[in-house]
Design a protein around this motif. Structure first.
Motif, PDB file in Angstrom:
ATOM      1  N   ILE A 131     -11.368 -10.236  -2.465  1.00 30.71           N
ATOM      2  CA  ILE A 131     -10.345  -9.205  -2.283  1.00 30.71           C
ATOM      3  C   ILE A 131     -10.576  -8.016  -3.206  1.00 30.71           C
ATOM      4  O   ILE A 131     -10.588  -8.158  -4.433  1.00 30.71           O
ATOM      5  N   GLU A 132     -10.754  -6.861  -2.615  1.00 32.13           N
ATOM      6  CA  GLU A 132     -10.938  -5.633  -3.375  1.00 32.13           C
ATOM      7  C   GLU A 132      -9.556  -5.107  -3.739  1.00 32.13           C
ATOM      8  O   GLU A 132      -8.742  -4.826  -2.863  1.00 32.13           O
ATOM      9  N   ARG A 133      -9.275  -5.000  -5.042  1.00 28.13           N
ATOM     10  CA  ARG A 133      -7.955  -4.550  -5.466  1.00 28.13           C
ATOM     11  C   ARG A 133      -8.078  -3.165  -6.091  1.00 28.13           C
ATOM     12  O   ARG A 133      -8.467  -3.047  -7.233  1.00 28.13           O
ATOM     13  N   ASP A 134      -7.745  -2.148  -5.332  1.00 26.99           N
ATOM     14  CA  ASP A 134      -7.759  -0.784  -5.845  1.00 26.99           C
ATOM     15  C   ASP A 134      -6.314  -0.417  -6.143  1.00 26.99           C
ATOM     16  O   ASP A 134      -5.624   0.215  -5.346  1.00 26.99           O
ATOM     17  N   MET A 135      -5.844  -0.847  -7.306  1.00 23.62           N
ATOM     18  CA  MET A 135      -4.408  -0.800  -7.556  1.00 23.62           C
ATOM     19  C   MET A 135      -3.863   0.601  -7.762  1.00 23.62           C
ATOM     20  O   MET A 135      -2.653   0.797  -7.816  1.00 23.62           O
ATOM     21  N   GLU A 136      -4.730   1.588  -7.883  1.00 22.19           N
ATOM     22  CA  GLU A 136      -4.232   2.963  -7.928  1.00 22.19           C
ATOM     23  C   GLU A 136      -3.568   3.336  -6.619  1.00 22.19           C
ATOM     24  O   GLU A 136      -2.759   4.246  -6.568  1.00 22.19           O
ATOM     25  N   LYS A 137      -3.927   2.643  -5.566  1.00 20.32           N
ATOM     26  CA  LYS A 137      -3.347   2.952  -4.261  1.00 20.32           C
ATOM     27  C   LYS A 137      -2.103   2.115  -3.983  1.00 20.32           C
ATOM     28  O   LYS A 137      -1.494   2.231  -2.929  1.00 20.32           O
ATOM     29  N   CYS A 138      -1.756   1.266  -4.935  1.00 19.79           N
ATOM     30  CA  CYS A 138      -0.601   0.386  -4.744  1.00 19.79           C
ATOM     31  C   CYS A 138       0.687   1.197  -4.847  1.00 19.79           C
ATOM     32  O   CYS A 138       0.862   1.998  -5.759  1.00 19.79           O
ATOM     33  N   ILE A 139       1.573   0.979  -3.911  1.00 17.24           N
ATOM     34  CA  ILE A 139       2.861   1.679  -3.941  1.00 17.24           C
ATOM     35  C   ILE A 139       3.994   0.733  -4.339  1.00 17.24           C
ATOM     36  O   ILE A 139       5.161   1.067  -4.251  1.00 17.24           O
ATOM     37  N   LEU A 140       3.644  -0.464  -4.772  1.00 21.17           N
ATOM     38  CA  LEU A 140       4.601  -1.484  -5.222  1.00 21.17           C
ATOM     39  C   LEU A 140       5.651  -1.856  -4.166  1.00 21.17           C
ATOM     40  O   LEU A 140       6.818  -2.023  -4.475  1.00 21.17           O
ATOM     41  N   CYS A 141       5.198  -1.970  -2.935  1.00 23.65           N
ATOM     42  CA  CYS A 141       6.127  -2.370  -1.879  1.00 23.65           C
ATOM     43  C   CYS A 141       6.453  -3.854  -1.986  1.00 23.65           C
ATOM     44  O   CYS A 141       7.421  -4.326  -1.402  1.00 23.65           O
ATOM     45  N   GLY A 142       5.613  -4.588  -2.716  1.00 27.54           N
ATOM     46  CA  GLY A 142       5.907  -6.000  -2.962  1.00 27.54           C
ATOM     47  C   GLY A 142       5.637  -6.922  -1.782  1.00 27.54           C
ATOM     48  O   GLY A 142       5.971  -8.110  -1.840  1.00 27.54           O
ATOM     49  N   LYS A 143       5.023  -6.408  -0.713  1.00 30.94           N
ATOM     50  CA  LYS A 143       4.776  -7.282   0.439  1.00 30.94           C
ATOM     51  C   LYS A 143       3.774  -8.385   0.082  1.00 30.94           C
ATOM     52  O   LYS A 143       3.929  -9.538   0.492  1.00 30.94           O
ATOM     53  N   CYS A 144       2.757  -8.016  -0.692  1.00 31.13           N
ATOM     54  CA  CYS A 144       1.746  -9.015  -1.079  1.00 31.13           C
ATOM     55  C   CYS A 144       2.380 -10.123  -1.905  1.00 31.13           C
ATOM     56  O   CYS A 144       2.068 -11.306  -1.734  1.00 31.13           O
ATOM     57  N   VAL A 145       3.314  -9.711  -2.797  1.00 32.59           N
ATOM     58  CA  VAL A 145       3.965 -10.699  -3.663  1.00 32.59           C
ATOM     59  C   VAL A 145       4.778 -11.673  -2.815  1.00 32.59           C
ATOM     60  O   VAL A 145       4.719 -12.897  -2.997  1.00 32.59           O
ATOM     61  N   ARG A 146       5.507 -11.120  -1.851  1.00 36.56           N
ATOM     62  CA  ARG A 146       6.347 -11.977  -1.016  1.00 36.56           C
ATOM     63  C   ARG A 146       5.498 -12.874  -0.118  1.00 36.56           C
ATOM     64  O   ARG A 146       5.817 -14.046   0.074  1.00 36.56           O
TER      65      ARG A 146
END
Lengths: 601, 346
Positions: free
Chosen positions: B139-154
């Motif tokens: 999994i490529e995690r380019d967290m600068e593009k993360c908008i913290l929608c939390g879908k991945c966490v859920r």
């Protein structure tokens, strides 16, 4: 034959910081010393008490004899011996150390209802509380009142939540009571996080049993078997005293199984908060108790419907709960006798800022801001001009000096663009820059946003950046409007109370002090002389004695000059910290505006 | 059933569903970045704000259950203005490198930026410092593009039951990370990748292999086990470059590590395409006729010398039911033994 003498020594956090513990042991030592007659010793007892309110005068010591009270201020351990010898043994109070007139004016317009026992008794002694009528209300409620009677009495009293939102407490209890289910919870929110606020801390430190009693009555009223106190870990003394009080209440049968043989079971757990401001928001607080990250969720469902572990839960603030036993003991009529039509009772405020008498105050709702600031607070430090009062902490707003007749109640403060909030009250004078004040609060909310919703997480950052650009001389025409638009968007779209109120400091300062914003943006000056980009420090040669004092305090080595010759400040090196300005005894260091005029001393 | 009004249209929906879900079912578009009907409502992106009569503040459609008689306005000038501000705020904390972004053309954020015509942005300033070079294999995690929608966490917590990632830090520095912000070390089911609305979470194997507009989608069934999950193969230049699953299928779009990431064998040079027979100690390619003859001869010889129970057969879960049926039939009827099993235990 002397009567009994009680010596009360302030040992709230303020008192301890001023040396209360040393004063306490000095009294104990002095009373144990051989110089004092045994007859005196027998009748004297030193007690630690909680916050007295007037923290600026700590350590405060009361000597109570035959119902008469003498209060000493600024007591240090080395002063104790003389008090013991002259006053306790000799019967002559040490006049020059007694509190002065302003101590009495400080208390003149206050009403101590919820703070009645705070500062008057040892908070670590349940007997002291019981001796002053403590737990009578709980006993009466559990033995002779139906839960609905209690709720009706509270509704009649008009008590509203003291944590900020002002929701009617009786109604909240009724909602939780009417929810179906056997398992319910009551939570005391002691996660006081507003900068400069210490109302709840002082209450828990000074009278933890009132909070416990309030929770017990609440639990019985709504049908809860378990309670939690969610308290900041940064309040070690409050946690300690609360834990002691809980232990004593269990021993005396006011907590645990079959309380006072009524068949009612209730116990309280302490949950320490880890220092997140947002955990004062009720849904975030619940998440935190459940062991999850403290992030708010959307309401409805409200906690009274679905709260802790999905069960109906009442969350009340410390001050709200501490009011309950007094209302139940003295009656709703007594309580409703204070305050205004819609805001009944009293409110505790932490009066701080540029005020002469800072401290913890309790006033009836309906008192004017002017009375608080000038009568209780004694006016502005250094007789400078009052500019504004900031109420409600980071969620509140600034009320300008022109509106000092505003009545302090939920509705009036709201219509003035601020809130009662949990009770922070910061007085600002002409040396405070209002843009900078807004920036200060945004700095706080930006860091304390939980990060869940975008308007709050990113929006507060952008607000802060625009404010920073204005205070650093890079403001642009249109920035004020942009601040207003963004603020409205954040208020309207944020998930929880934190984001919904975070722009209030910006909006209220723009509303009343737009001229200051314009001065920064258009005239490139800070009228209060606070924002560093707009000021410069210079040395007036004719005043400078060449004493080198400023050279020694300058942290950046910006001041050059020889002894006994006028100094000079190298502007490129100067970081504008103002240390030289504060140090110079000859007023040779002057603060001047880069463009235009500023307030100077 | 509950009757309510959405944009002057009377709608009847089952009790308990949210305004957003009701709008979806009625074909009314409400933007969202954090909602997924398969996940618990979150209410984080605030894009789905709507006006409900009698409530002064805007409320999020994703967290508001429909109530009898409710009057909801899904769009008007004020709502759209506030939504636009939210997208602006997101973009002010985003790399905005759509020109080279893997997700371009398939990105919900990009769509919204287009929808709101955000050529310029009123906001700019500090960007979140969240760049993570994660050494995990999938999994490529380019967290600068993360908008913290939390879908991945859920998805990770509620669907997969793993909880490998969660929110951490506070305020503007809040981010989503594995414990102690170490490299991701989980079962790599990739549910997080499948729900990410931006280019923050991508499959490493797919990087640079073609954007969504360039691929052909082929629906099929996962061959790995008996669950029969639906797969969509994304084919570009005759190569499978990505595997996804549609949410409206039997597996609701969820896959495991094998189904989602285990496709590199298709074009592997090591893949067997013809039978091999060992001759003189070395495997050599053979035709199918040759191979069948050889197998039949050898099995016949063993059976006549040692009896049928000397032979056992093991088949594969990756064969179809019919193939497995034929195989056991062959073992029992042709060979004459019950020694037959199959690798269903993955």
């Amino acid at each position: 034959m002397p009567g009994d003498i009680t010596i009360n020594i302030c040992m709230g956090t303020g008192g301890i910081a001023a040396g209360g513990e040393a004063v306490m042991s000095a009294f104990e030592d002095a009373l144990a010393s051989a110089d004092i007659a045994a007859s005196v010793k027998k009748h004297c007892a030193a007690h630690k008490v909680g916050c007295r309110g007037f923290c600026a005068r700590d350590v405060l010591v009361d000597v109570i004899e035959n119902g008469g009270k003498h209060t000493y201020e600024y007591i240090k351990p080395d002063m104790v011996k003389r008090i013991v010898e002259e006053h306790l043994a000799g019967g002559q109070p040490v006049q020059e150390w007694l509190v002065k007139e302003d101590y009495h004016t400080f208390h003149g317009k206050q009403v101590r209802a919820v703070l009645a026992d705070c500062g008057e008794m040892d908070p670590e002694d349940i007997e002291a509380y019981a001796g002053r009528g403590g737990y009578e209300a709980a006993l009466k409620s559990l033995t002779s009142l139906a839960p609905t009677d209690i709720i009706e009495e509270l509704k009649r009293s008009g008590l509203r939540g003291r944590g900020g939102a002002g929701f009617p407490t009786g109604l909240k209890w009724e909602m939780a009571r009417n929810e179906p289910g056997d398992t319910k919870y009551i939570i005391c929110n002691a996660d006081e996080g507003d900068p400069g606020a210490f109302m709840d801390r002082s209450l828990v430190e000074g009278n933890p049993h009132a909070v416990i009693e309030g929770m017990l009555i609440g639990a019985y009223a709504i049908g809860a078997q378990r309670g939690y106190v969610y308290i900041r870990a940064e309040y070690p003394l409050a946690v300690q005293r609360l834990t002691i009080a809980l232990g004593q209440a269990r021993e005396r049968g006011f907590l645990g199984r079959n309380i006072q043989n009524t068949g009612f079971d209730f116990d309280i757990k302490v949950k320490l908060g880890a220092g997140a401001f947002v955990c004062g928001e009720e849904t975030a607080l619940i998440a935190s108790i459940e062991g999850n990250r403290g992030m708010p969720r959307a309401k409805p469902p409200f906690p009274a419907q679905k709260g802790l572990w999905g069960k109906p839960t009442v969350i009340n603030n410390v001050e709200t709960l501490a009011n309950v036993p007094y209302i139940m003991r003295k009656g709703s009529g007594w309580f409703a006798g204070f305050g205004t039509e819609k805001s009944k009772g009293t409110k505790v405020f932490a009066l701080t800022g540029k005020i002469r008498n800072s401290g913890l105050i309790e006033v009836p709702f309906g008192i004017s801001l002017r009375e608080i600031i000038f009568d209780i607070g004694g006016g502005i430090e250094g007789d400078r001009k009052l500019k504004a009062v900031q109420t409600g902490g980071p969620s509140g707003g600034c009320i300008p000096a022109s509106l000092m007749e505003t009545s302090v109640d939920y509705e009036s403060l709201a219509s003035a663009g601020s809130i009662v909030g949990s009770g922070g009250m910061v007085v600002l004078d002409e040396t405070d820059c209002m843009v900078n004040v807004a920036k200060y609060f945004l700095e706080f909310t930006k860091s304390e946003s939980c990060g869940k919703c975008i308007p709050c997480r990113v929006g507060t950052m952008r607000l802060l950046e625009i404010l920073t650009r204005i205070t650093s001389g890079k403001g642009r025409p249109g920035d004020v409007e942009l601040l207003q638009e963004l603020s409205e968007d954040i208020k309207m779209t944020s998930l929880c109370g934190l984001g919904q109120t975070a722009p209030n400091p910006v909006l209220s300062t723009i509303r009343y002090f737009k001229d200051e914003y314009d001065a920064h943006i258009i005239e490139r000056r800070c009228p209060a002389g606070v924002c560093k980009s707009f000021i410069a420090f210079t040395v007036l040669e004719e005043f400078c004695k060449g004493c080198m004092a400023c050279v020694r305090v300058c942290p950046s080595g910006a001041i050059v000059g020889e002894k006994k010759k006028p100094h000079r400040i190298v502007q490129d090196v100067c970081i504008k910290c103002g240390a030289c300005f504060a140090t110079c005894k000859f007023q040779a260091v002057r603060k001047r505006a880069v463009y235009g005029e500023i307030h100077t001393r | 059933m509950v009757r309510f009004t959405l944009d002057d249209q009377e709608i009847v929906v089952p009790e308990g569903i949210t305004v957003l879900e009701a709008a979806r079912r009625s074909g009314i578009f409400i933007p969202t970045l954090c909602d997924d009907s398969r996940l618990e409502p979150f209410g984080g992106c605030r894009l789905c704000v709507v006006q409900v009569q009698g409530i002064p503040r805007l409320v999020t459609a994703c967290t508001t259950p429909v109530a009898e008689g409710m009057r909801v306005q899904s769009t008007n000038e004020e709502i759209e203005r506030r939504r636009r501000t939210i997208v602006e705020l997101i973009l002010s904390d985003h790399p905005n490198d759509c020109m080279v972004c893997e997700k371009a053309g398939d990105c919900n954020l990009q769509e919204l930026a287009y929808f709101y015509d955000l050529r310029t942005n009123r906001f700019y300033g500090q960007r979140s410092q969240r760049l993570v070079k994660d050494q995990n294999p999938f999994i490529e995690r380019d967290m600068e593009k993360c908008i913290l929608c939390g879908k991945c966490v859920r998805a990770c917590y509620d669907i997969q039951g793993v909880g490998a990632i969660d929110f951490t830090s506070r305020g503007f520095t809040a981010k989503i990370a594995p414990p102690f912000e170490k490299d991701l070390d989980c079962e790599f089911c990739g549910q997080c990748v499948s729900v990410c609305p931006t280019g923050a979470l991508m499959s490493k194997q797919s990087l640079g292999k073609g954007r969504q507009k360039d691929v052909q989608e082929v629906d099929t069934i996962c061959p790995y086990c008996g669950c029969g999950c639906n797969l969509t193969l994304h084919v570009s230049r005759n190569e499978v470059v990505r595997v996804t699953s549609r949410p409206d299928t039997i597996n609701e779009g969820w896959l495991c590590v094998k189904g989602r990431f285990g496709y590199s064998f298709i074009n592997s040079p090591d893949r067997l395409k013809t039978p091999l027979i060992k001759k003189d100690g070395k495997f050599a390619e053979a035709t199918w006729e040759e191979t069948f003859d050889y197998v039949a001869t050898r099995l016949g010889a063993i059976k006549s010398k040692h009896g049928p129970d000397a032979i056992g057969g093991l088949s594969s879960a990756r064969c179809s039911n019919e193939e497995n049926y034929l195989f056991q039939k062959f073992m029992r009827a042709a060979i004459g033994t019950n020694n037959v099993d199959h690798c269903a235990r993955l």
